[in-house]
Motif scaffolding. Sequence first.
Motif, short mmCIF file in Angstrom:
data_model
loop_
_atom_site.label_atom_id
_atom_site.label_comp_id
_atom_site.label_asym_id
_atom_site.label_seq_id
_atom_site.Cartn_x
_atom_site.Cartn_y
_atom_site.Cartn_z
N ILE A 229 -7.53 -3.22 -5.13
CA ILE A 229 -8.29 -4.16 -4.12
C ILE A 229 -7.63 -4.23 -2.89
CG2 ILE A 229 -6.95 -6.27 -4.96
CD1 ILE A 229 -10.85 -5.92 -4.47
N GLY A 230 -7.21 -2.95 -2.51
CA GLY A 230 -6.25 -3.04 -1.27
C GLY A 230 -4.79 -3.60 -1.76
N ILE A 231 -3.94 -3.07 -1.01
CA ILE A 231 -2.53 -3.55 -1.43
C ILE A 231 -2.01 -5.09 -1.23
CG2 ILE A 231 0.02 -2.95 -1.23
CD1 ILE A 231 -0.63 -0.23 -0.49
N VAL A 232 -1.64 -5.58 -2.21
CA VAL A 232 -1.36 -6.95 -2.41
C VAL A 232 0.07 -7.01 -2.73
CG1 VAL A 232 -1.99 -9.56 -2.73
CG2 VAL A 232 -3.75 -7.68 -2.68
N LEU A 233 1.12 -7.48 -2.06
CA LEU A 233 2.37 -7.46 -2.41
C LEU A 233 2.73 -8.86 -3.18
CD1 LEU A 233 3.87 -5.54 0.61
CD2 LEU A 233 3.27 -4.85 -1.55
N PRO A 234 3.54 -8.96 -4.00
CA PRO A 234 4.12 -10.10 -4.79
C PRO A 234 4.94 -11.07 -3.50
CG PRO A 234 5.63 -8.51 -5.26
CD PRO A 234 4.51 -7.62 -4.56
N ALA A 235 4.71 -12.17 -3.66
CA ALA A 235 5.56 -13.27 -2.85
C ALA A 235 6.95 -13.41 -3.63
CB ALA A 235 4.66 -14.55 -3.05
N TYR A 381 -5.11 0.12 4.73
CA TYR A 381 -5.44 -0.72 5.57
C TYR A 381 -6.72 -1.53 5.22
CZ TYR A 381 -8.96 2.64 7.00
OH TYR A 381 -9.77 3.73 6.92
N SER A 382 -6.97 -3.05 5.66
CA SER A 382 -7.99 -3.63 5.02
C SER A 382 -8.56 -4.26 6.22
CB SER A 382 -7.63 -4.69 3.89
OG SER A 382 -6.57 -5.43 4.42
N PHE A 383 -9.81 -4.70 6.05
CA PHE A 383 -10.48 -5.38 7.26
C PHE A 383 -10.27 -6.82 7.36
CE2 PHE A 383 -13.25 -1.76 5.53
CZ PHE A 383 -12.80 -1.02 6.31
N ARG A 384 -8.97 -7.24 7.43
CA ARG A 384 -8.64 -8.65 7.69
C ARG A 384 -7.25 -8.60 8.63
NH1 ARG A 384 -7.83 -12.32 3.66
NH2 ARG A 384 -5.72 -13.06 4.64
N ALA A 385 -7.28 -9.80 9.37
CA ALA A 385 -5.99 -9.90 10.43
C ALA A 385 -4.65 -10.02 9.73
CB ALA A 385 -6.30 -10.79 11.41
N THR A 386 -4.45 -10.43 8.57
CA THR A 386 -3.42 -10.88 8.05
C THR A 386 -3.23 -10.01 6.46
OG1 THR A 386 -3.91 -12.87 7.10
CG2 THR A 386 -2.76 -12.83 9.03
N PRO A 387 -2.16 -9.59 5.77
CA PRO A 387 -1.99 -9.19 4.59
C PRO A 387 -2.32 -10.05 3.67
CG PRO A 387 -0.04 -8.86 5.83
CD PRO A 387 -0.67 -9.78 6.54
N PRO A 388 -3.28 -9.82 2.81
CA PRO A 388 -4.09 -10.63 1.53
C PRO A 388 -2.68 -11.13 0.48
CG PRO A 388 -4.40 -8.43 1.15
CD PRO A 388 -3.76 -8.37 2.49
N ARG A 389 -3.06 -12.35 0.20
CA ARG A 389 -1.70 -12.91 -0.78
C ARG A 389 -2.53 -12.92 -2.15
NH1 ARG A 389 2.23 -16.65 -1.12
NH2 ARG A 389 1.95 -18.15 -3.15
N GLY A 391 -6.18 -11.45 -4.86
CA GLY A 391 -7.11 -10.56 -4.79
C GLY A 391 -8.44 -10.75 -4.30
N THR A 392 -8.65 -12.18 -4.28
CA THR A 392 -9.86 -12.75 -3.71
C THR A 392 -9.88 -12.58 -2.11
OG1 THR A 392 -10.13 -14.35 -5.35
CG2 THR A 392 -11.19 -15.05 -3.29
N GLU A 393 -8.50 -12.92 -1.50
CA GLU A 393 -8.58 -12.48 -0.10
C GLU A 393 -8.92 -11.05 0.30
OE1 GLU A 393 -5.27 -16.24 1.28
OE2 GLU A 393 -5.01 -13.77 1.60
N ALA A 394 -8.53 -10.26 -0.57
CA ALA A 394 -8.55 -8.88 -0.39
C ALA A 394 -10.02 -8.55 -0.55
CB ALA A 394 -7.77 -8.01 -1.42
N ALA A 395 -10.59 -8.97 -1.61
CA ALA A 395 -12.05 -8.86 -1.96
C ALA A 395 -12.99 -9.20 -0.81
CB ALA A 395 -12.46 -9.24 -3.03
N ASP A 396 -12.64 -10.31 -0.18
CA ASP A 396 -13.44 -11.08 0.82
C ASP A 396 -13.46 -10.48 1.96
OD1 ASP A 396 -14.25 -12.96 -1.24
OD2 ASP A 396 -12.74 -14.62 -0.20
N ALA A 397 -12.52 -9.49 2.18
CA ALA A 397 -12.23 -8.67 3.30
C ALA A 397 -13.14 -7.34 3.28
CB ALA A 397 -10.96 -8.45 3.72
N ASP A 398 -13.59 -6.93 2.09
CA ASP A 398 -14.35 -5.68 2.14
C ASP A 398 -15.64 -5.55 2.81
OD1 ASP A 398 -14.49 -3.21 0.71
OD2 ASP A 398 -15.59 -3.73 -0.78
N ASP A 399 -15.84 -4.40 3.22
CA ASP A 399 -17.04 -4.09 3.88
C ASP A 399 -17.42 -2.82 3.58
OD1 ASP A 399 -19.11 -2.99 5.88
OD2 ASP A 399 -18.16 -4.62 7.30
N PHE A 400 -18.21 -2.81 2.50
CA PHE A 400 -18.64 -1.22 1.89
C PHE A 400 -19.18 -0.28 2.71
CE2 PHE A 400 -21.48 1.43 -0.54
CZ PHE A 400 -20.60 2.23 -1.26
N GLU A 401 -20.06 -0.50 3.88
CA GLU A 401 -20.76 0.04 4.82
C GLU A 401 -19.78 0.92 5.76
OE1 GLU A 401 -22.19 -2.45 3.83
OE2 GLU A 401 -23.86 -1.78 2.66
#
Length: 451
Positions: A229-235, A381-389, A391-401
């Motif tokens: 869902i993009g790379i999300v690293l463990p805290a 890379y993902s379409f957000r300004a900061t690394p996602p914490r 899966g929801t933050e990563a998914a919300d940044a998705d832009d399929f087109e």
Amino acid sequence: MGYENRERLTALWASEVELYRAARPRSEALWRAALPSMPDGVPMLWMAKWPGPWPVYVDDARGAHFSCVDGLDHVDLCLGDTGAMCGHAPPASVAAIAEQLGRGSTYMLPTADAAIAAGLLADRFGLPSWQFSLSATDANRSLIRYARHVTERPKILVIDHCYHGSVDEAFATLDETGAVVERRGNIGPPVPPAATTVVVPFNDVPALERALRELDVAAVLIEPAMTNIGIVLPAPGWHDALRALCDETGTILIIDETHTLCAGPGGMTQRDNLRPDAVVVGKTIGGGIPAGAHGMTEEFAARVRSSLELEDIDVGGVGGTLAGNAASMAGIRATLGEVLTAEVYPAMIERATEWTAGVQAALDEFGVPWQVTQLGARAEYSFRATPPRDGTEAADADDFELQQYLHLHALNRGILITPFHNMALMCPDTTSADVERHTLAFREAVASLYS
């Protein structure tokens, strides 16, 4: 986040489609010939999701490159979505597999390669007891059954937006009220997911505590870092808290290292000194042919084996007639012993660092509010300004087109990145020149959107 000028994006997409059509007539002909006998003209429906009007047909692949039937050379940064992380057609793996094929590929009997492969995996991951399958999905399913069997508990805990192949328990998510529901696109779920699955967000220790203290969870199934869902690293501290909670509640901890094997020869388990009860690996360990494996601690393995009757050991839902076949064992032995060794990782990771720097440079130059994250030999890379914490933050940044445009733009310039998200993976044969091809193309794509 995302991209607001949709008219510009639509025009850019149309231009790239025309470039693609003009360059790939032989792929088009093969695709059209396939349409009468295969839905969407592809052997697996998800292949229709690649960007462009038809898929690229590969003619030959070696190392970090492949050529298509239209004679175009490509830098492959997808690498079979990890299946070819050791590069295409690695000579040592190919030789071992071919030699074994000449002597027979499957017997339902062990070969000497099996114990060697198990020993190599034990050395890497620190778990002594190994069994083999044809995929990581199969290995995950086996461990889920074993965990339920020995704990006599019904549920499996997974991370929201996780990925573990086609394991049914992993196709669940949390709705806006926190209830466990089916994930979007879940095809034919056998039962409501809440009956089998507990879901918590990644990096959320309080949610783990609440879930595990119900004492109905047989196993926690995780990737040590999210990758699909993009790379999300463990805290910091999350893995330690998870291990402590599993110990406290008698819950089996399963770590799926199939994608995170990019972190090092023993994945994040070895690199970060994690202490799972079981580990799953798959895809790349066979050198290009179907292979998977799961390892267990001595204690977990003993609990499993002592609870199984010999008379019923073949009908319990674990394994298959091709699991642990001779050809797969030869591939695993050669790949782990001669190809994907500890010595090749530093250069692979260095190439990923170069890729990450190239992406970041383009984002900085044009002031684009996206971020890029690296995990060993993998980066995305993902379409957000900061690394996602999570899966929801990563998914919300998705832009399929937007994603489709960037992938098609890269493909038109001879670069393949992993479909359906923006990941690049390095193999032992990937060079700095290969990475530079992506850096230049990515900058051109970003310029087309933002200049």
